[in-house]
Enzyme design. Structure first.
Site, PDB file in Angstrom:
ATOM      1  N   TRP A 181       0.603  -1.216   0.015  1.00  0.00           N
ATOM      2  CA  TRP A 181       0.122   0.003  -0.021  1.00  0.00           C
ATOM      3  C   TRP A 181       0.699   1.175  -0.006  1.00  0.00           C
ATOM      4  O   TRP A 181       0.223   2.314  -0.028  1.00  0.00           O
ATOM      5  CB  TRP A 181      -1.018   0.042   1.212  1.00  0.00           C
ATOM      6  CG  TRP A 181      -0.379  -0.326   2.613  1.00  0.00           C
ATOM      7  CD1 TRP A 181      -0.600  -1.640   3.070  1.00  0.00           C
ATOM      8  CD2 TRP A 181       0.437   0.550   3.193  1.00  0.00           C
ATOM      9  NE1 TRP A 181       0.076  -1.604   4.277  1.00  0.00           N
ATOM     10  CE2 TRP A 181       1.041  -0.346   4.551  1.00  0.00           C
ATOM     11  CE3 TRP A 181       0.903   1.685   3.511  1.00  0.00           C
ATOM     12  CZ2 TRP A 181       1.713  -0.100   5.381  1.00  0.00           C
ATOM     13  CZ3 TRP A 181       1.864   2.202   4.309  1.00  0.00           C
ATOM     14  CH2 TRP A 181       2.225   1.375   5.368  1.00  0.00           C
ATOM     15  N   ASN A 182       2.050   1.176   0.262  1.00  0.00           N
ATOM     16  CA  ASN A 182       2.850   2.343   0.522  1.00  0.00           C
ATOM     17  C   ASN A 182       3.105   3.388  -0.727  1.00  0.00           C
ATOM     18  O   ASN A 182       3.138   4.497  -0.825  1.00  0.00           O
ATOM     19  CB  ASN A 182       4.027   2.119   1.292  1.00  0.00           C
ATOM     20  CG  ASN A 182       5.103   1.328   0.523  1.00  0.00           C
ATOM     21  OD1 ASN A 182       4.903   0.485  -0.249  1.00  0.00           O
ATOM     22  ND2 ASN A 182       6.531   1.746   0.864  1.00  0.00           N
ATOM     23  N   LYS A 205      -2.611  -7.470  -8.489  1.00  0.00           N
ATOM     24  CA  LYS A 205      -3.390  -7.481  -7.374  1.00  0.00           C
ATOM     25  C   LYS A 205      -2.878  -6.505  -6.285  1.00  0.00           C
ATOM     26  O   LYS A 205      -2.005  -6.479  -5.715  1.00  0.00           O
ATOM     27  CB  LYS A 205      -3.349  -8.761  -6.547  1.00  0.00           C
ATOM     28  CG  LYS A 205      -4.494  -8.737  -5.570  1.00  0.00           C
ATOM     29  CD  LYS A 205      -4.359  -9.607  -4.346  1.00  0.00           C
ATOM     30  CE  LYS A 205      -3.576  -9.020  -3.296  1.00  0.00           C
ATOM     31  NZ  LYS A 205      -4.160  -8.105  -2.410  1.00  0.00           N
ATOM     32  N   GLY A 258       6.332  -6.640  -0.843  1.00  0.00           N
ATOM     33  CA  GLY A 258       5.550  -6.325   0.463  1.00  0.00           C
ATOM     34  C   GLY A 258       6.493  -6.998   1.600  1.00  0.00           C
ATOM     35  O   GLY A 258       7.649  -6.650   1.529  1.00  0.00           O
ATOM     36  N   GLY A 259       5.901  -7.111   2.748  1.00  0.00           N
ATOM     37  CA  GLY A 259       6.456  -7.492   3.941  1.00  0.00           C
ATOM     38  C   GLY A 259       7.215  -8.869   3.871  1.00  0.00           C
ATOM     39  O   GLY A 259       6.890  -9.847   3.047  1.00  0.00           O
ATOM     40  N   GLU A 280      10.340  -8.205  -3.606  1.00  0.00           N
ATOM     41  CA  GLU A 280      10.898  -6.993  -3.082  1.00  0.00           C
ATOM     42  C   GLU A 280      10.379  -6.813  -1.630  1.00  0.00           C
ATOM     43  O   GLU A 280       9.212  -6.518  -1.435  1.00  0.00           O
ATOM     44  CB  GLU A 280      10.688  -5.933  -4.026  1.00  0.00           C
ATOM     45  CG  GLU A 280      11.116  -5.839  -5.504  1.00  0.00           C
ATOM     46  CD  GLU A 280      12.712  -5.690  -5.373  1.00  0.00           C
ATOM     47  OE1 GLU A 280      13.138  -5.246  -4.394  1.00  0.00           O
ATOM     48  OE2 GLU A 280      13.181  -5.646  -6.572  1.00  0.00           O
ATOM     49  N   LEU A 281      11.527  -7.123  -0.525  1.00  0.00           N
ATOM     50  CA  LEU A 281      10.729  -7.326   0.720  1.00  0.00           C
ATOM     51  C   LEU A 281      11.152  -6.055   1.649  1.00  0.00           C
ATOM     52  O   LEU A 281      11.770  -4.879   0.851  1.00  0.00           O
ATOM     53  CB  LEU A 281      11.212  -8.479   1.351  1.00  0.00           C
ATOM     54  CG  LEU A 281      10.707  -9.785   0.706  1.00  0.00           C
ATOM     55  CD1 LEU A 281      11.012 -10.986   1.226  1.00  0.00           C
ATOM     56  CD2 LEU A 281       9.310  -9.713   0.064  1.00  0.00           C
ATOM     57  N   CYS A 314      10.390   1.185   2.103  1.00  0.00           N
ATOM     58  CA  CYS A 314      11.068  -0.101   2.406  1.00  0.00           C
ATOM     59  C   CYS A 314      12.549   0.351   2.640  1.00  0.00           C
ATOM     60  O   CYS A 314      13.268  -0.506   3.392  1.00  0.00           O
ATOM     61  CB  CYS A 314      10.983  -0.862   1.086  1.00  0.00           C
ATOM     62  SG  CYS A 314      11.519  -0.070  -0.503  1.00  0.00           S
ATOM     63  N   GLU A 415      11.562  -4.562  11.209  1.00  0.00           N
ATOM     64  CA  GLU A 415      11.039  -3.567  10.443  1.00  0.00           C
ATOM     65  C   GLU A 415       9.895  -2.854  10.937  1.00  0.00           C
ATOM     66  O   GLU A 415       8.896  -3.724  11.378  1.00  0.00           O
ATOM     67  CB  GLU A 415      10.872  -3.991   9.100  1.00  0.00           C
ATOM     68  CG  GLU A 415      10.410  -2.843   8.184  1.00  0.00           C
ATOM     69  CD  GLU A 415      10.155  -3.392   6.770  1.00  0.00           C
ATOM     70  OE1 GLU A 415       9.073  -4.166   6.606  1.00  0.00           O
ATOM     71  OE2 GLU A 415      10.478  -2.541   5.668  1.00  0.00           O
TER      72      GLU A 415
HETATM   73  P1  NAD Z   1       2.165  -7.390   3.023  1.00  0.00           P
HETATM   74  O1  NAD Z   1       3.240  -7.992   2.821  1.00  0.00           O
HETATM   75  O2  NAD Z   1       1.325  -7.283   4.250  1.00  0.00           O
HETATM   76  O3  NAD Z   1       1.047  -7.131   1.963  1.00  0.00           O
HETATM   77  C1  NAD Z   1       1.678  -6.903   0.452  1.00  0.00           C
HETATM   78  C2  NAD Z   1       0.530  -7.582  -0.426  1.00  0.00           C
HETATM   79  O4  NAD Z   1       0.628  -8.959  -0.332  1.00  0.00           O
HETATM   80  C3  NAD Z   1      -0.645  -7.242  -0.222  1.00  0.00           C
HETATM   81  O5  NAD Z   1      -1.355  -6.892  -1.650  1.00  0.00           O
HETATM   82  C4  NAD Z   1      -1.284  -8.460   0.428  1.00  0.00           C
HETATM   83  O6  NAD Z   1      -2.615  -8.344   0.111  1.00  0.00           O
HETATM   84  C5  NAD Z   1      -0.503  -9.348  -0.310  1.00  0.00           C
HETATM   85  N1  NAD Z   1      -0.803 -10.532   0.666  1.00  0.00           N
HETATM   86  C6  NAD Z   1      -0.301 -11.016   1.808  1.00  0.00           C
HETATM   87  N2  NAD Z   1      -0.306 -12.038   2.256  1.00  0.00           N
HETATM   88  C7  NAD Z   1      -0.225 -12.761   1.128  1.00  0.00           C
HETATM   89  C8  NAD Z   1      -0.444 -14.286   0.957  1.00  0.00           C
HETATM   90  N3  NAD Z   1      -0.278 -14.968   1.975  1.00  0.00           N
HETATM   91  N4  NAD Z   1      -0.653 -14.524  -0.229  1.00  0.00           N
HETATM   92  C9  NAD Z   1      -0.600 -13.577  -1.183  1.00  0.00           C
HETATM   93  N5  NAD Z   1      -0.432 -12.250  -1.207  1.00  0.00           N
HETATM   94  C10 NAD Z   1      -0.523 -12.041   0.184  1.00  0.00           C
HETATM   95  O7  NAD Z   1       2.897  -5.777   2.782  1.00  0.00           O
HETATM   96  P2  NAD Z   1       2.228  -4.206   3.136  1.00  0.00           P
HETATM   97  O8  NAD Z   1       1.841  -4.003   4.754  1.00  0.00           O
HETATM   98  O9  NAD Z   1       1.195  -4.009   2.059  1.00  0.00           O
HETATM   99  O10 NAD Z   1       3.501  -3.273   2.779  1.00  0.00           O
HETATM  100  C11 NAD Z   1       4.394  -3.059   3.629  1.00  0.00           C
HETATM  101  C12 NAD Z   1       5.797  -3.897   3.274  1.00  0.00           C
HETATM  102  O11 NAD Z   1       6.149  -3.911   2.035  1.00  0.00           O
HETATM  103  C13 NAD Z   1       6.958  -3.543   4.128  1.00  0.00           C
HETATM  104  O12 NAD Z   1       7.525  -4.564   4.733  1.00  0.00           O
HETATM  105  C14 NAD Z   1       7.985  -2.873   3.230  1.00  0.00           C
HETATM  106  O13 NAD Z   1       9.388  -2.944   3.397  1.00  0.00           O
HETATM  107  C15 NAD Z   1       7.575  -3.832   1.724  1.00  0.00           C
HETATM  108  N6  NAD Z   1       8.078  -3.075   0.777  1.00  0.00           N
HETATM  109  C16 NAD Z   1       9.256  -3.246   0.023  1.00  0.00           C
HETATM  110  C17 NAD Z   1       9.566  -2.637  -0.927  1.00  0.00           C
HETATM  111  C18 NAD Z   1      10.810  -3.242  -1.920  1.00  0.00           C
HETATM  112  O14 NAD Z   1      11.026  -2.763  -3.195  1.00  0.00           O
HETATM  113  N7  NAD Z   1      11.537  -3.834  -1.420  1.00  0.00           N
HETATM  114  C19 NAD Z   1       8.850  -1.525  -1.409  1.00  0.00           C
HETATM  115  C20 NAD Z   1       7.834  -1.306  -0.778  1.00  0.00           C
HETATM  116  C21 NAD Z   1       7.431  -1.876   0.251  1.00  0.00           C
END
Ligand code: NAD
Length: 522
Positions: A181-182, A205, A258-259, A280-281, A314, A415
């Site tokens: 979402w960020n 998605k 994502g995370g 990309e975590l 991130c 984090e």
């Molecule tokens: P999140 O991992 O909670 O969710 C990210 C996405 O994954 C969402 O669309 C969510 O619906 C989906 N998701 C969650 N669980 C899933 C599963 N079991 N199966 C399939 N899809 C699933 O992350 P968030 O809270 O939305 O974002 C914050 C995180 O993103 C932070 O950890 C941040 O560091 C990371 N991030 C990384 C980068 C990068 O480029 N390295 C950039 C931006 C954000």
């Protein structure tokens, strides 16, 4: 806290800025309703279920989002699979794909302010930053559109007689892209642009917290003239629809941002189905200030690293490593710098600190602040929510600094993804390197020094995908981005980015008419 400035409706309007895209329909109660976008049409969710999305500054539930399930995932993947296999898209030349992408880039430029306002409504980031991001986003499509017809195979001078061998990079197939979402649209574009340039088709998605901007953006994809089914969008919760995308037999690659926790789950599931992944975590990036640094600039860099976007990036420089002989002075300067920051509506150009994007994220920040206190870190400033006049429901949190943090503390290892800085003391270069690398992550690092040899030593020895010297947060379409260790797998951006969406095929053509002894491999 500073009072918010009055803003005209224009600044906050979600109506499209040109007749090239249609207005999303609203229900009788004024809420927008966002449907999946599958095979070139906006469609209701198969299960008939919806969820609300809310504005983190006003606190209102302003739109309904389709709650997708496995059936929706299947419909979207099958549409992408058809578009990949037959019809206009595979028939288009690489140059033709590039031309469509450049058209999309132009449309993004024309609609940047509108896209920024939608994104602000959902995640509450500063409109000024979002507008710059949206304008810049055209470059993703120009850059990868230009690259589309420059990906070449090779003629291999093999050591086998009687055959001619060449390689041929081909699109990998259907890609499922899952975003956080960020920075919804820029992070989508880092995947979508190289995937399209490579000739793939995609199912996108977005995060359940920020689905709207992508469902508006996709209208520009349509207006640019991409064949139907090439780009599809499904919305919903990760465990419900995300899971169905990962395991679908026609998805070849998962591109996820994502995370670390969701990343690990996705990596495990993808491995079971032999899917390729780009992950990309998160990070816990060290921002390192040496005693020979220009301290004024270094403090600005520390602020940019952790308090820009309320730390919800991130690459947040959430561990500030400061050499011991300038530790106190640096801490003082930092505290003074943020003492008078202006909170407010993210659409107000005067605002410096916008709200935290989601309620769960706010809860996470609060819990880590408590953890840091329990661990014995010294709270220097912040550590609590901020009341902002005019926005009683706004999710505001004060920039927070903990001093005397030891690197083994959870606040230095995990984090937070919020405006919480851990300041750690070090004595010399060796100790700075040891602390910087003593983490499961390896996304980015900042180094502040006037010494070129020290800068190079640090850049060589720190285990992270991006190193900034005397700056923080610079990124470009043209440069690869990604993590070491738990921060991810693969690279986005630059020429490296397109290879994530290609498979290399090796083709052997006989140049002789008679096959020698067929029982012996040559
Ligand atoms: P999140 O991992 O909670 O969710 C990210 C996405 O994954 C969402 O669309 C969510 O619906 C989906 N998701 C969650 N669980 C899933 C599963 N079991 N199966 C399939 N899809 C699933 O992350 P968030 O809270 O939305 O974002 C914050 C995180 O993103 C932070 O950890 C941040 O560091 C990371 N991030 C990384 C980068 C990068 O480029 N390295 C950039 C931006 C954000």
């Amino acid at each position: 806290m500073t009072a918010p400035h009055a803003m005209s409706d224009d600044r906050l309007s979600l109506a499209p800025t040109s007749g090239k895209v249609s207005q999303t329909a609203r229900d009788a109660d004024g809420r927008y309703r966002y449907r999946h976008y599958i095979d070139g049409a906006f469609v209701d969710p198969a299960g008939g279920e919806w969820f609300e999305t809310s504005d983190p500054v006003e606190g209102d539930d302003w739109a309904w989002i389709a709650r997708g399930n496995a059936q929706d995932a299947d419909l979207a993947v099958m549409a992408a699979h058809r578009a990949f296999s037959t019809g206009a898209w595979p028939a288009l030349s690489a140059s033709g794909r590039g031309a469509l992408m450049r058209k999309l880039g132009d449309l993004i430029g024309e609609h940047a302010e509108w896209l920024a306002r939608i994104e602000m409504k959902d995640n509450g980031k500063l409109l000024s930053e979002l507008t710059m991001q949206m304008r810049y986003m055209s470059n993703y499509y120009y850059y990868y559109g230009g690259l589309a017809d420059k990906i070449e195979g090779t003629v291999i001078p093999t050591d086998k007689p009687g055959v001619f061998n060449f390689t041929k990079p081909e699109p990998i197939g259907v890609v499922a892209c899952i975003m956080p979402w960020n920075s919804p649209l820029p992070l989508t574009s880092l995947k979508l642009a190289p995937a399209l340039a490579a000739g793939c088709t995609v199912v996108l998605k977005p995060s359940e917290f920020t689905s709207a901007s992508l469902l508006e953006f996709v209208k520009l994809v349509e207006a640019a003239g991409f064949p139907k089914g090439v780009v599809n969008v499904v919305t919903g919760y990760g465990a419900e629809i995300g899971d169905a995308l990962i395991s679908h037999r026609h998805v070849e690659r998962i591109a996820f941002t994502g995370g670390p926790e969701a990343g690990r789950i996705i990596n495990e599931k993808a491995a079971r189905h032999m899917k390729r992944v780009t992950l990309e975590l998160g990070g816990k990036s060290p921002n390192i200030i040496f005693d020979d640094a220009d301290l004024e600039q270094a403090v600005k860099g520390a602020v940019a690293g952790i308090f820009a976007a309320s730390g919800q990036t991130c690459v947040a420089g959430s561990r500030l490593l400061v050499q011991d002989n300038i530790y106190d002075e640096c801490l003082d300067r930092l505290t003074c710098f943020i003492a008078d920051v202006r909170f407010g509506h993210p659409g107000d150009p005067q605002t410096q600190i916008a709200p935290i994007s989601t309620k769960p994220q706010m809860d996470k920040i609060k819990s880590y602040v408590q953890i840091a206190k329990d661990e014995g870190a010294r709270l220097v400033t912040g550590g609590e929510t901020a009341e902002v006049a005019g926005y009683p429901k706004g999710l505001f949190y004060k920039p927070t600094i903990f001093a005397d943090v030891r690197n083994e503390m959870r606040i230095a290892q995990e984090e937070v993804f919020g405006p919480v800085l851990s300041v750690i003391r070090f004595h010399d270069e060796e100790e700075a390197i040891a602390i910087a690398n003593d983490t499961q992550f390896g996304l980015a690092a900042g180094i502040w020094t006037q010494s070129m040899s020290r800068a190079l030593t640090m850049a060589n020895r720190i285990r992270a995908g991006t190193i900034w010297v005397n700056n923080y947060r610079s990124t470009s379409t043209t440069s690869p981005f990604g993590g070491f260790k738990m921060s991810g797998v693969g690279r986005e951006g630059g020429i490296a980015g397109i290879w994530e969406y290609l498979e290399v095929k090796s083709v052997w053509i006989s140049t002789v008419t008679d096959i020698p002894n067929p029982f012996i491999r040559r």
